[in-house]
Enzyme design. Structure first.
Site, PDB file in Angstrom:
ATOM      1  N   THR A 101       0.809  -1.219   0.000  1.00 13.31           N
ATOM      2  CA  THR A 101       0.000   0.000   0.000  1.00 13.31           C
ATOM      3  C   THR A 101       0.840   1.265   0.000  1.00 13.31           C
ATOM      4  OG1 THR A 101      -1.403   1.322   1.480  1.00 13.31           O
ATOM      5  CG2 THR A 101      -0.098  -0.342   2.512  1.00 13.31           C
ATOM      6  N   TYR A 125      -1.405   0.426  10.315  1.00  8.15           N
ATOM      7  CA  TYR A 125      -1.687  -0.305   9.082  1.00  8.15           C
ATOM      8  C   TYR A 125      -0.470  -0.250   8.147  1.00  8.15           C
ATOM      9  CZ  TYR A 125      -3.609  -1.025   4.374  1.00  8.15           C
ATOM     10  OH  TYR A 125      -3.817  -1.442   3.080  1.00  8.15           O
TER      11      TYR A 125
HETATM   12  N1  LIG Z   1      -8.690  -0.707  -0.707  1.00  8.24           N
HETATM   13  C1  LIG Z   1      -7.607   0.020  -0.945  1.00  8.24           C
HETATM   14  O1  LIG Z   1      -7.677   1.206  -1.277  1.00  8.24           O
HETATM   15  C2  LIG Z   1      -6.244  -0.612  -0.844  1.00  8.24           C
HETATM   16  C3  LIG Z   1      -5.134   0.179  -1.146  1.00  8.24           C
HETATM   17  C4  LIG Z   1      -3.858  -0.371  -1.015  1.00  8.24           C
HETATM   18  C5  LIG Z   1      -3.707  -1.694  -0.649  1.00  8.24           C
HETATM   19  N2  LIG Z   1      -4.796  -2.441  -0.367  1.00  8.24           N
HETATM   20  C6  LIG Z   1      -4.586  -3.846   0.011  1.00  8.24           C
HETATM   21  O2  LIG Z   1      -5.300  -4.676  -0.892  1.00  8.24           O
HETATM   22  C7  LIG Z   1      -5.739  -5.863  -0.249  1.00  8.24           C
HETATM   23  C8  LIG Z   1      -7.212  -6.053  -0.483  1.00  8.24           C
HETATM   24  O3  LIG Z   1      -7.886  -4.904   0.028  1.00  8.24           O
HETATM   25  P1  LIG Z   1      -9.458  -4.740  -0.050  1.00  8.24           P
HETATM   26  O4  LIG Z   1      -9.769  -3.294  -0.107  1.00  8.24           O
HETATM   27  O5  LIG Z   1     -10.017  -5.648  -1.098  1.00  8.24           O
HETATM   28  O6  LIG Z   1      -9.860  -5.277   1.404  1.00  8.24           O
HETATM   29  P2  LIG Z   1     -11.165  -6.064   1.876  1.00  8.24           P
HETATM   30  O7  LIG Z   1     -11.236  -5.948   3.360  1.00  8.24           O
HETATM   31  O8  LIG Z   1     -12.330  -5.661   1.053  1.00  8.24           O
HETATM   32  O9  LIG Z   1     -10.802  -7.572   1.468  1.00  8.24           O
HETATM   33  C9  LIG Z   1      -9.912  -8.349   2.214  1.00  8.24           C
HETATM   34  C10 LIG Z   1     -10.373  -9.798   2.105  1.00  8.24           C
HETATM   35  O10 LIG Z   1      -9.469 -10.623   2.839  1.00  8.24           O
HETATM   36  C11 LIG Z   1     -10.211 -11.486   3.699  1.00  8.24           C
HETATM   37  N3  LIG Z   1      -9.305 -11.783   4.831  1.00  8.24           N
HETATM   38  C12 LIG Z   1      -8.797 -10.908   5.728  1.00  8.24           C
HETATM   39  N4  LIG Z   1      -7.953 -11.563   6.555  1.00  8.24           N
HETATM   40  C13 LIG Z   1      -7.932 -12.865   6.167  1.00  8.24           C
HETATM   41  C14 LIG Z   1      -7.219 -14.013   6.591  1.00  8.24           C
HETATM   42  N5  LIG Z   1      -6.354 -13.978   7.617  1.00  8.24           N
HETATM   43  N6  LIG Z   1      -7.421 -15.185   5.938  1.00  8.24           N
HETATM   44  C15 LIG Z   1      -8.290 -15.254   4.891  1.00  8.24           C
HETATM   45  N7  LIG Z   1      -8.977 -14.194   4.438  1.00  8.24           N
HETATM   46  C16 LIG Z   1      -8.787 -13.002   5.061  1.00  8.24           C
HETATM   47  C17 LIG Z   1     -11.471 -10.730   4.039  1.00  8.24           C
HETATM   48  O11 LIG Z   1     -12.545 -11.557   4.452  1.00  8.24           O
HETATM   49  C18 LIG Z   1     -11.765 -10.025   2.696  1.00  8.24           C
HETATM   50  O12 LIG Z   1     -12.495 -10.874   1.825  1.00  8.24           O
HETATM   51  C19 LIG Z   1      -5.349  -5.704   1.213  1.00  8.24           C
HETATM   52  O13 LIG Z   1      -4.150  -6.405   1.427  1.00  8.24           O
HETATM   53  C20 LIG Z   1      -5.113  -4.207   1.383  1.00  8.24           C
HETATM   54  O14 LIG Z   1      -4.198  -3.912   2.396  1.00  8.24           O
HETATM   55  C21 LIG Z   1      -6.067  -1.947  -0.464  1.00  8.24           C
HETATM   56  O1  LIG Z   2     -16.331   9.484   4.801  1.00  5.56           O
HETATM   57  C1  LIG Z   2     -15.166   9.805   4.481  1.00  5.56           C
HETATM   58  C2  LIG Z   2     -14.187   8.846   4.101  1.00  5.56           C
HETATM   59  C3  LIG Z   2     -12.910   9.285   3.801  1.00  5.56           C
HETATM   60  N1  LIG Z   2     -12.591  10.605   3.847  1.00  5.56           N
HETATM   61  C4  LIG Z   2     -11.216  11.030   3.486  1.00  5.56           C
HETATM   62  O2  LIG Z   2     -10.971  10.583   2.180  1.00  5.56           O
HETATM   63  C5  LIG Z   2      -9.587  10.243   2.011  1.00  5.56           C
HETATM   64  C6  LIG Z   2      -9.507   8.809   1.506  1.00  5.56           C
HETATM   65  O3  LIG Z   2      -9.975   7.943   2.544  1.00  5.56           O
HETATM   66  P1  LIG Z   2     -10.264   6.388   2.312  1.00  5.56           P
HETATM   67  O4  LIG Z   2     -11.098   6.194   1.099  1.00  5.56           O
HETATM   68  O5  LIG Z   2     -10.784   5.855   3.618  1.00  5.56           O
HETATM   69  O6  LIG Z   2      -8.842   5.797   1.986  1.00  5.56           O
HETATM   70  P2  LIG Z   2      -7.438   5.956   2.766  1.00  5.56           P
HETATM   71  O7  LIG Z   2      -7.613   6.214   4.206  1.00  5.56           O
HETATM   72  O8  LIG Z   2      -6.598   6.913   1.981  1.00  5.56           O
HETATM   73  O9  LIG Z   2      -6.863   4.482   2.682  1.00  5.56           O
HETATM   74  C7  LIG Z   2      -7.024   3.691   1.507  1.00  5.56           C
HETATM   75  O10 LIG Z   2      -5.922   3.887   0.695  1.00  5.56           O
HETATM   76  C8  LIG Z   2      -4.703   3.412   1.228  1.00  5.56           C
HETATM   77  C9  LIG Z   2      -3.620   3.711   0.226  1.00  5.56           C
HETATM   78  O11 LIG Z   2      -3.491   5.113   0.069  1.00  5.56           O
HETATM   79  C10 LIG Z   2      -4.859   1.934   1.464  1.00  5.56           C
HETATM   80  O12 LIG Z   2      -3.686   1.375   1.926  1.00  5.56           O
HETATM   81  C11 LIG Z   2      -5.966   1.646   2.448  1.00  5.56           C
HETATM   82  O13 LIG Z   2      -6.140   0.242   2.594  1.00  5.56           O
HETATM   83  C12 LIG Z   2      -7.223   2.225   1.910  1.00  5.56           C
HETATM   84  O14 LIG Z   2      -8.219   2.119   2.925  1.00  5.56           O
HETATM   85  C13 LIG Z   2      -8.953  10.420   3.389  1.00  5.56           C
HETATM   86  O15 LIG Z   2      -8.337  11.685   3.439  1.00  5.56           O
HETATM   87  C14 LIG Z   2     -10.135  10.409   4.354  1.00  5.56           C
HETATM   88  O16 LIG Z   2      -9.946  11.180   5.524  1.00  5.56           O
HETATM   89  C15 LIG Z   2     -13.534  11.558   4.199  1.00  5.56           C
HETATM   90  O17 LIG Z   2     -13.238  12.747   4.260  1.00  5.56           O
HETATM   91  N2  LIG Z   2     -14.796  11.124   4.504  1.00  5.56           N
END
Ligand SMILES: NC(=O)c1ccc[n+]([C@@H]2O[C@H](COP(=O)([O-])OP(=O)(O)OC[C@H]3O[C@@H](n4cnc5c(N)ncnc54)[C@H](O)[C@@H]3O)[C@@H](O)[C@H]2O)c1
Ligand SMILES: O=c1ccn([C@@H]2O[C@H](COP(=O)(O)OP(=O)(O)O[C@H]3O[C@H](CO)[C@@H](O)[C@H](O)[C@H]3O)[C@@H](O)[C@H]2O)c(=O)[nH]1
Length: 325
Positions: A101, A125
């Site tokens: 991330t 995180y």
């Molecule tokens: N969403 C974002 O913006 C973002 C950004 C950067 C990195 N990531 C990374 O991408 C990956 C996926 O993120 P996401 O947004 O899809 O998250 P999410 O929470 O939607 O999905 C995570 C999935 O992993 C499963 N899981 C969690 N722990 C587990 C375990 N120990 N064993 C088996 N299953 C498990 C959950 O049930 C879920 O289905 C994560 O590693 C997260 O850190 C996400």
């Molecule tokens: O109701 C809301 C939700 C979010 N935010 C803001 O919007 C921005 C984005 O927030 P969010 O969508 O929650 O994402 P991040 O906190 O930036 O984190 C995401 O993006 C990261 C990478 O930048 C990943 O690692 C994380 O898993 C993923 O949750 C942040 O400044 C938040 O404070 C608001 O102001 N209001």
């Protein structure tokens, strides 16, 4: 998963359903319920499937929760990753692609962040993911396993064909919350902080489409299977959007105003994170196909179809209750 299936790979998903309900696992994939840190389970599946590669997405992902409750974050993001990597290397898995991330970088300075920047995460995180990166690098090199670390910035949007999207029980991501407001399942969205050192005072992020992230996974996996190595890539568009700009985009695409209320900064949030993804572009030819408006359009399409689906399901339930009574 969809991208892997479309590219002809056989896919087995292990998920403990701790933050999902399994409903989005595509039909062509095999599903096994369990924790990816369960060594016996993973070893059995690797034996059965003779998998050549693992994509490790499983994690706990809320910045705010990670600060309130760090131990489960270190357990799930670090210890579980170590256990998985050890079993994978022992089983002779040839490559692992790890979801890291932008949070590993900490505070950006407004310019795009490249992979060689010193990691200085400012929340649990981000620290758990940075530690997992180091542990994976050591375990993979000792075990002869290739490793692709993908540091995605803000994953957003939905499958352009409408097959998958965000479906969190308790949504906290900006675009997901804003689309809930647009579809009427929430009244308003809170803007967490308008006193950041950014042009409009709200935090800036680099929103990258999930389909572009999926494409990056397939490219990296293929590459490290062909030429085993350890590689780290940022996955972002190189363009930042502020919280206000994102909410404006949702209002524009939805054709309706999005009511907002101001709230204090969310603890652990950096001001600006923008990716320099030129390494992924130069080495593997990856380019983001989608911009912010596409992301919002697809997220909104997804949210509307979910709202229509739950309305139909609750009509059906109401009819059944009517028949039963
Ligand atoms: N969403 C974002 O913006 C973002 C950004 C950067 C990195 N990531 C990374 O991408 C990956 C996926 O993120 P996401 O947004 O899809 O998250 P999410 O929470 O939607 O999905 C995570 C999935 O992993 C499963 N899981 C969690 N722990 C587990 C375990 N120990 N064993 C088996 N299953 C498990 C959950 O049930 C879920 O289905 C994560 O590693 C997260 O850190 C996400
Ligand atoms: O109701 C809301 C939700 C979010 N935010 C803001 O919007 C921005 C984005 O927030 P969010 O969508 O929650 O994402 P991040 O906190 O930036 O984190 C995401 O993006 C990261 C990478 O930048 C990943 O690692 C994380 O898993 C993923 O949750 C942040 O400044 C938040 O404070 C608001 O102001 N209001």
């Amino acid at each position: 998963m969809i991208a892997l299936l479309e590219n002809g790979y056989a896919v087995t998903v292990i998920d403990d359903l701790s933050s999902s309900d399994g409903s989005l696992i595509p039909e062509g994939a095999r599903f096994v319920f369990g924790c990816v840190g369960d060594a016996a389970l993973v070893a059995t599946i690797l034996r059965q499937t003779r998998a050549c590669a693992i994509m490790h997405f499983a994690a706990s992902i809320s910045v705010a929760q990670s600060l309130k409750s760090p131990a489960p974050y270190y357990r799930n993001n670090l210890s579980v990753t170590i256990d998985l990597a050890r079993v994978a290397a022992d089983a002779g898995v040839r490559a692992m692609v790890f979801s890291s991330t932008a949070a590993v970088y900490g505070e950006g300075d407004g310019s795009p962040l490249a992979e060689d920047r010193v990691l200085a995460p400012i929340n649990t995180y981000g620290r758990s993911k940075a530690m997992a990166e180091s542990a994976l690098a050591d375990i993979a090199s000792a075990g002869g396993m290739a490793l692709g670390i993908l540091r995605y910035f803000n994953a957003a949007g939905a499958d352009p064909a409408g097959r998958a999207g965000q479906a969190t029980a308790d949504p906290h991501h900006l675009i997901e919350v804003a689309t809930h407001v647009a579809t009427g399942t929430r009244d308003a969205i809170a803007i967490f902080g308008n006193d950041y050192p950014t042009p409009d005072g709200t935090a800036v992020r680099d929103y990258v489409h999930v389909a572009d992230i999926a494409a990056a996974h397939v490219l990296v996996m293929r590459d490290i299977l062909q030429a085993p190595a350890q590689r780290t890539y940022n996955v972002g568009t190189g363009r930042g959007a502020s919280v206000r700009e994102v909410i404006d985009a949702v209002a524009r695409v939805a054709g309706a105003p999005i009511p907002v209320r101001m709230a204090p900064r969310r603890h652990g949030d950096p001001a600006i994170l923008i990716a320099d993804s030129s390494r992924l572009a130069t080495e593997l030819g990856w380019r983001p196909r989608y911009g912010l408006d596409d992301i919002v359009r697809h997220a909104l399409m997804w949210e509307r179809s979910r709202a229509a689906y739950s309305a139909t399901a609750s009509d059906a339930r109401a009819r059944l209750v009517g028949i039963a009574s």
